[in-house]
Design a protein around this motif. Structure first.
Motif, mmCIF file in Angstrom:
data_model
loop_
_atom_site.group_PDB
_atom_site.id
_atom_site.type_symbol
_atom_site.label_atom_id
_atom_site.label_comp_id
_atom_site.label_asym_id
_atom_site.label_seq_id
_atom_site.Cartn_x
_atom_site.Cartn_y
_atom_site.Cartn_z
ATOM 1 N N ARG A 235 47.964 41.126 34.175
ATOM 2 C CA ARG A 235 48.180 40.710 35.764
ATOM 3 C C ARG A 235 49.454 41.955 36.037
ATOM 4 O O ARG A 235 50.112 42.831 36.688
ATOM 5 N N GLU B 252 44.773 46.619 38.356
ATOM 6 C CA GLU B 252 44.460 44.799 38.481
ATOM 7 C C GLU B 252 43.145 44.847 38.780
ATOM 8 O O GLU B 252 42.729 44.193 38.148
ATOM 9 N N LYS B 253 42.336 44.528 40.228
ATOM 10 C CA LYS B 253 41.584 44.433 40.795
ATOM 11 C C LYS B 253 40.295 45.253 40.219
ATOM 12 O O LYS B 253 39.647 44.551 40.051
ATOM 13 N N ARG C 110 48.388 47.865 42.198
ATOM 14 C CA ARG C 110 47.384 46.700 42.468
ATOM 15 C C ARG C 110 45.757 47.362 42.597
ATOM 16 O O ARG C 110 45.136 46.509 41.821
ATOM 17 N N GLN D 171 33.727 40.678 36.275
ATOM 18 C CA GLN D 171 32.367 40.923 36.646
ATOM 19 C C GLN D 171 31.117 41.077 36.533
ATOM 20 O O GLN D 171 29.872 40.961 36.491
ATOM 21 N N GLY E 209 40.898 35.922 28.321
ATOM 22 C CA GLY E 209 40.165 35.438 29.689
ATOM 23 C C GLY E 209 39.570 33.707 29.862
ATOM 24 O O GLY E 209 39.393 33.672 28.810
ATOM 25 N N ARG F 259 27.719 48.174 41.647
ATOM 26 C CA ARG F 259 29.108 47.835 42.387
ATOM 27 C C ARG F 259 28.725 48.127 43.508
ATOM 28 O O ARG F 259 28.197 48.826 44.085
ATOM 29 N N ARG G 43 29.772 39.772 33.594
ATOM 30 C CA ARG G 43 29.759 38.274 33.921
ATOM 31 C C ARG G 43 27.906 38.275 34.185
ATOM 32 O O ARG G 43 27.378 38.009 33.881
ATOM 33 N N CYS H 141 40.829 43.107 36.602
ATOM 34 C CA CYS H 141 41.070 42.035 36.018
ATOM 35 C C CYS H 141 39.950 41.025 36.810
ATOM 36 O O CYS H 141 39.930 39.697 37.093
ATOM 37 N N GLU H 142 39.610 41.330 37.613
ATOM 38 C CA GLU H 142 38.317 41.344 38.661
ATOM 39 C C GLU H 142 36.813 42.263 38.541
ATOM 40 O O GLU H 142 35.947 41.318 37.867
ATOM 41 N N ALA H 143 37.075 43.233 38.532
ATOM 42 C CA ALA H 143 35.365 44.038 38.540
ATOM 43 C C ALA H 143 35.176 43.620 37.206
ATOM 44 O O ALA H 143 33.889 44.064 36.854
ATOM 45 N N GLU I 265 46.749 36.868 32.857
ATOM 46 C CA GLU I 265 47.514 36.629 33.695
ATOM 47 C C GLU I 265 48.827 37.553 33.499
ATOM 48 O O GLU I 265 49.458 38.430 33.976
#
Length: 574
Positions: free
Chosen positions: A5, A146-147, A143, A155, A28, A89, A158, A150-152, A2
């Motif tokens: 972000r 951030e994707k 932004r 993922q 995270g 992806r 994972r 913090c996301e790609a 966070e």
């Protein structure tokens, strides 16, 4: 995460250098993201990040880590798995300029090498990535960043680690067990190489290392006289051709597969992945491919076993030149390999100097030995094995004078090997050849060298500059090292590692009068104990694009450095 972000939102729309503010570590759910280095602008080399996953979350099991070859296989598997997740992806679309939106890992090739893209130990599993931080021109797209971060990136880790196919991992580890069992068998039974029945040796093309496919591919089949059955774990024994120590010739007509077999043996010093076709082509680890290399630098190498009595009294026991001929370069390549402890030489007549390989009876009659400084390899190959224990596997299609020196002769007939040793010996006995052996009674000595520390001066302008360019080039200070003829170098990540290893050798050379082999041996001992990360100029941070070369390829780079200065070791020979 966070906090990351919020930081990215704060710098949205600012100049690119504001990305420096996000360097650091962010926790995270089950992982820690380390942003080690932020690129200077969107067109520069990508930023370096590491994702550290706790062993429990990653499901790390103790049997992945020991013996060391299993750890290498496990790390290789997860690097491939993460690379697959990256390829999967969704298309990122247009999110900026330069390398904006890039996510990459150092992807392994057909060989399984110790590398730094993924590291696993009892405390963590760590994935090292290159990431292009998004920008429009040089304006931060916070932004989008951030994707990306913090996301790609989470993922991908994972998918590539936590959801990796554990059945595939099991097969990857089992294959490593089998390959190691074959290597142990070769050592115990005095073989230099093994080629399994069913192996696919030809490659897709001249610039591809992937296996050839299609109806024209001929699977390898061992002649019964050279066949062995090797017991391996996790499956029934594997049948194939074992090449014994000594002098082995590979003969046959043009385009029948001689060089294809030798090329497979060259690469057999490395383990290969399942489906490569060569995963059960195993060559003892100290085998070195030898060739002529016109124009290379040679520094203080004792080539006197092959070349002596040069005009104008030029010494060959401490031979140096800035522009070696075919014969002197091939002699130097052999002696440098022996200096580093090579146990097998792999030679193809197609890439050899003709006058180095053979001097036939007619030429001996015309040009007296007193006028010929070169002692051809045909007169030394037997002594090399009998007196130094070094085997040779030689592709030859133009000279039967090697028959007498051979222990084993394999003829390739439409890509199928046939053992013809007895026939070759019979022909040698009947035809003779009329040659007078020129090698004397002894092969000669293998002389160690001590490298002068100032040989490694990498300064360019006011600072040191060392960089690798692709597979075959290292920029070292103001000089370029050409490795295009070093044929067992297989991965650009090995070349990057060699560049850093040469810098490390420079530091160590200053501490004492060690031979080149001693310097390199001690460096490899430290790497075995602490990993390739010790080569990183920024310890504890992202060295994610290195793969371990063999000692022979590192020594080859040192030997081709134009500023190299060496002297013979006073304490004698190795």
């Amino acid at each position: 995460m966070e906090r990351l972000r919020q930081a990215l939102r704060c710098i949205d729309g600012k100049g690119y250098k504001a990305y420096k503010d996000i360097e650091g570590s962010y926790r995270g759910d089950g992982f820690v993201l380390h942003i080690d280095h932020v690129q200077g602008d969107p067109f520069a080399s990508p930023s370096r990040v590491r994702v550290e996953v706790e062993p429990v979350a990653a499901g790390v099991e103790a049997h992945w880590l020991n013996p060391p070859f299993r750890r290498t296989a496990a790390e290789d598997f997860f690097a491939r798995s993460v690379a697959q997740a990256i390829r999967g992806r969704s298309p990122r679309g247009s999110i900026g300029h330069g390398k904006s939106g890039l996510i990459a890992i150092d992807v392994p090739g057909q060989q399984v090498l110790p590398r730094t893209a993924v590291t696993i130990d009892t405390k963590r599993l760590e994935v090292r990535l290159s990431v292009g931080l998004p920008a429009a021109g040089r304006t931060i797209l916070g932004r989008e960043a951030e994707k990306l971060l913090c996301e790609a990136v989470p993922q991908i880790v994972r998918l590539g680690v936590l959801r990796a196919d554990r059945d595939k991992l099991g097969r990857h580890l089992e294959l490593a067990d089998q390959q190691e069992a074959i290597r142990a068998y070769l050592r115990e039974r005095c073989y230099v190489a093994f080629v399994a029945d069913g192996a696919v040796l030809p490659r897709e093309s001249g610039n591809s290392d992937r296996p050839m496919k299609g109806s024209g591919v001929v699977p390898f089949r061992s002649p019964d006289s050279l066949a062995v059955e090797i017991p391996v774990p996790h499956r029934k024994s594997i049948r194939g051709m074992a090449i014994p120590r000594g002098v082995t010739l590979i003969v046959g007509g043009g385009y029948h597969g001689k060089s294809t077999l030798l090329h497979a043996l060259e690469r057999g010093v490395y383990n290969h992945v399942e489906g490569d076709g060569r995963e059960y082509v195993i060559t003892e680890e100290t085998a070195v491919k030898i060739r002529a290399e016109d124009g290379r630098r040679v520094e203080c190498v004792d080539i006197s076993p092959f070349i002596a009595g040069l005009p104008f009294g030029k010494r060959t026991d401490r031979f140096s030149t800035d522009d070696a001929s075919g014969s002197t370069s091939q002699a130097a390549n052999i002696m440098e390999a022996l200096e580093m402890g090579a146990g097998t030489l792999l030679i193809d007549e197609d890439t050899s100097a003709t006058n180095f390989m053979i001097r036939d009876a007619r030429m001996q009659r015309l040009v007296a030995k007193s006028k010929e400084p070169i002692t051809p390899f045909v007169d030394k190959v037997r002594q090399l094995y009998d007196q130094h224990g070094v085997s040779t596997v030689l592709v030859v299609g133009g000279s039967g004078d090697y028959f007498q020196a051979a222990d084993t002769v394999i003829m390739m007939d439409e890509y199928v090997p046939v053992e013809v040793t007895a026939e070759a010996k019979r022909i040698a006995g009947e035809c003779g050849g009329g040659r007078t052996p020129e090698g004397g009674d002894a092969f000669g000595t293998v002389t160690a060298r001590i490298i002068r520390p100032d040989s490694f001066d990498a300064t360019r302008g006011r600072r040191e500059k060392v960089d690798a360019k692709g597979l075959s080039t290292i920029l070292y200070g103001t000089h370029e090292i050409d490795l295009s003829q070093v044929e067992q170098l297989v991965d650009p990540s090995q070349t990057r590692a060699i560049a850093l290893m040469m810098q490390e050798l420079a530091k160590r050379a200053e501490r004492g009068a060690l031979t080149l082999r001693e310097l390199i041996d001690r460096l490899y001992e430290d790497i075995a104990a602490h990993g390739l990360d010790i080569l990183s100029p920024h310890r504890g941070k992202h060295p994610g694009d290195l793969a371990l070369p063999r000692k022979f390829e590192l020594a080859a780079a040192v030997n081709r450095l134009r500023t190299l200065q060496a002297r013979t070791a006073v304490r004698g020979t190795q």
